[in-house]
Design a protein around this motif. Structure first.
Motif, PDB file in Angstrom:
ATOM      1  N   GLU A   7       0.910  -1.158  -0.005  1.00  0.00           N
ATOM      2  CA  GLU A   7       0.004  -0.060   0.098  1.00  0.00           C
ATOM      3  C   GLU A   7       0.846   1.139   0.017  1.00  0.00           C
ATOM      4  O   GLU A   7       1.925   1.276   0.751  1.00  0.00           O
ATOM      5  N   ILE A   8       0.480   2.082  -0.920  1.00  0.00           N
ATOM      6  CA  ILE A   8       1.517   3.297  -1.014  1.00  0.00           C
ATOM      7  C   ILE A   8       0.571   4.627  -1.132  1.00  0.00           C
ATOM      8  O   ILE A   8      -0.434   4.652  -1.702  1.00  0.00           O
ATOM      9  N   GLN A   9       0.975   5.538   0.085  1.00  0.00           N
ATOM     10  CA  GLN A   9       0.469   6.743   0.173  1.00  0.00           C
ATOM     11  C   GLN A   9       1.253   7.749  -0.745  1.00  0.00           C
ATOM     12  O   GLN A   9       2.443   7.717  -0.598  1.00  0.00           O
ATOM     13  N   LEU A  10       0.482   8.582  -1.507  1.00  0.00           N
ATOM     14  CA  LEU A  10       1.133   9.473  -2.407  1.00  0.00           C
ATOM     15  C   LEU A  10       0.509  10.920  -2.128  1.00  0.00           C
ATOM     16  O   LEU A  10      -0.334  10.939  -1.938  1.00  0.00           O
ATOM     17  N   ARG A  11       1.568  11.686  -2.344  1.00  0.00           N
ATOM     18  CA  ARG A  11       1.285  13.287  -2.282  1.00  0.00           C
ATOM     19  C   ARG A  11       1.394  13.544  -3.922  1.00  0.00           C
ATOM     20  O   ARG A  11       2.322  13.677  -4.562  1.00  0.00           O
ATOM     21  N   LEU A  12       0.278  14.198  -4.378  1.00  0.00           N
ATOM     22  CA  LEU A  12       0.338  14.685  -5.858  1.00  0.00           C
ATOM     23  C   LEU A  12       0.658  15.979  -6.005  1.00  0.00           C
ATOM     24  O   LEU A  12       0.034  16.847  -5.252  1.00  0.00           O
ATOM     25  N   PHE A  13       1.266  16.393  -7.059  1.00  0.00           N
ATOM     26  CA  PHE A  13       1.577  17.857  -7.473  1.00  0.00           C
ATOM     27  C   PHE A  13       0.881  18.159  -8.707  1.00  0.00           C
ATOM     28  O   PHE A  13       0.628  17.434  -9.454  1.00  0.00           O
ATOM     29  N   GLU A  14       0.705  19.302  -8.802  1.00  0.00           N
ATOM     30  CA  GLU A  14      -0.084  20.247  -9.955  1.00  0.00           C
ATOM     31  C   GLU A  14      -1.420  19.640 -10.210  1.00  0.00           C
ATOM     32  O   GLU A  14      -1.728  19.341 -11.639  1.00  0.00           O
ATOM     33  N   CYS A  15      -2.187  18.882  -9.260  1.00  0.00           N
ATOM     34  CA  CYS A  15      -3.539  18.465  -9.899  1.00  0.00           C
ATOM     35  C   CYS A  15      -4.483  19.601  -9.468  1.00  0.00           C
ATOM     36  O   CYS A  15      -4.734  19.650  -8.198  1.00  0.00           O
ATOM     37  N   HIS A  16      -5.150  20.085 -10.460  1.00  0.00           N
ATOM     38  CA  HIS A  16      -6.328  21.116 -10.167  1.00  0.00           C
ATOM     39  C   HIS A  16      -7.585  20.812 -10.129  1.00  0.00           C
ATOM     40  O   HIS A  16      -8.463  21.305  -9.998  1.00  0.00           O
ATOM     41  N   SER A  17      -7.669  19.303 -10.540  1.00  0.00           N
ATOM     42  CA  SER A  17      -9.111  18.819 -10.642  1.00  0.00           C
ATOM     43  C   SER A  17      -8.892  17.347 -10.577  1.00  0.00           C
ATOM     44  O   SER A  17      -7.950  16.760 -10.713  1.00  0.00           O
ATOM     45  N   LEU A  18     -10.157  16.484 -10.265  1.00  0.00           N
ATOM     46  CA  LEU A  18     -10.066  15.263 -10.103  1.00  0.00           C
ATOM     47  C   LEU A  18      -9.612  14.601 -11.326  1.00  0.00           C
ATOM     48  O   LEU A  18      -9.136  13.659 -11.420  1.00  0.00           O
ATOM     49  N   LYS A  19      -9.971  15.215 -12.677  1.00  0.00           N
ATOM     50  CA  LYS A  19      -9.767  14.708 -13.931  1.00  0.00           C
ATOM     51  C   LYS A  19      -8.099  14.619 -13.848  1.00  0.00           C
ATOM     52  O   LYS A  19      -7.611  13.774 -14.553  1.00  0.00           O
ATOM     53  N   ASP A  20      -7.380  15.840 -13.624  1.00  0.00           N
ATOM     54  CA  ASP A  20      -5.987  15.836 -13.615  1.00  0.00           C
ATOM     55  C   ASP A  20      -5.457  14.663 -12.724  1.00  0.00           C
ATOM     56  O   ASP A  20      -4.492  13.965 -13.153  1.00  0.00           O
ATOM     57  N   LYS A  21      -5.956  14.513 -11.437  1.00  0.00           N
ATOM     58  CA  LYS A  21      -5.564  13.509 -10.726  1.00  0.00           C
ATOM     59  C   LYS A  21      -5.385  12.135 -11.193  1.00  0.00           C
ATOM     60  O   LYS A  21      -4.678  11.325 -11.037  1.00  0.00           O
ATOM     61  N   ARG A  22      -6.785  12.009 -11.671  1.00  0.00           N
ATOM     62  CA  ARG A  22      -7.007  10.525 -12.498  1.00  0.00           C
ATOM     63  C   ARG A  22      -6.225  10.431 -13.528  1.00  0.00           C
ATOM     64  O   ARG A  22      -5.724   8.902 -13.861  1.00  0.00           O
ATOM     65  N   SER A  23      -5.818  11.122 -14.229  1.00  0.00           N
ATOM     66  CA  SER A  23      -4.957  11.289 -15.500  1.00  0.00           C
ATOM     67  C   SER A  23      -3.548  10.541 -15.043  1.00  0.00           C
ATOM     68  O   SER A  23      -2.694   9.941 -15.560  1.00  0.00           O
ATOM     69  N   VAL A  24      -3.199  11.384 -13.833  1.00  0.00           N
ATOM     70  CA  VAL A  24      -1.866  10.830 -13.218  1.00  0.00           C
ATOM     71  C   VAL A  24      -1.818   9.548 -12.743  1.00  0.00           C
ATOM     72  O   VAL A  24      -0.880   8.627 -13.030  1.00  0.00           O
ATOM     73  N   ILE A  25      -2.741   9.167 -11.848  1.00  0.00           N
ATOM     74  CA  ILE A  25      -3.006   7.942 -11.404  1.00  0.00           C
ATOM     75  C   ILE A  25      -2.984   6.890 -12.283  1.00  0.00           C
ATOM     76  O   ILE A  25      -2.409   5.964 -12.355  1.00  0.00           O
ATOM     77  N   GLN A  26      -3.857   6.986 -13.384  1.00  0.00           N
ATOM     78  CA  GLN A  26      -4.076   6.142 -14.468  1.00  0.00           C
ATOM     79  C   GLN A  26      -2.671   5.853 -15.261  1.00  0.00           C
ATOM     80  O   GLN A  26      -2.246   4.750 -15.694  1.00  0.00           O
ATOM     81  N   SER A  27      -1.928   6.943 -15.512  1.00  0.00           N
ATOM     82  CA  SER A  27      -0.586   6.830 -16.035  1.00  0.00           C
ATOM     83  C   SER A  27       0.342   6.042 -15.148  1.00  0.00           C
ATOM     84  O   SER A  27       1.100   4.831 -15.696  1.00  0.00           O
TER      85      SER A  27
END
Length: 93
Positions: A7-27
């Protein structure tokens, strides 16, 4: 048969919307699925813009093999510029 769970807890950078976040995670998920023999999914903090929890599982007959695969997954994520690892938890049963 042994099952390894990471299990990995991540802090995400430069995500301004859930769409941005999901794009990063899916990648990240797609890259790991193609490089390593694991099952992977986002398992927590799905509605947060700044955090995510990714779960990774691997099945093997060797404890060392499981550790090696999960360590390589962590190393791979550490080099992602879009996130930072906050915490990891490995369990092998």
């Amino acid at each position: 048969m042994l099952v390894g769970r990471l299990e990995i807890q991540l802090r995400l950078f430069e995500c301004h919307s859930l769409k941005d976040k999901r794009s990063v995670i899916q990648s990240i998920v797609r890259k790991i699925e193609h490089r390593f023999p694991v099952s992977i999914a986002e398992v927590g903090h799905t509605e947060s813009l700044e955090r995510s929890t990714i779960g990774i599982a691997v099945v093997s007959n060797g404890h060392r093999h499981i550790e090696a695969v999960l360590d390589k997954c962590v190393d791979f994520i550490e080099f992602e510029n879009s996130c930072e690892i906050i915490e990891t938890e490995i369990e092998i049963d």
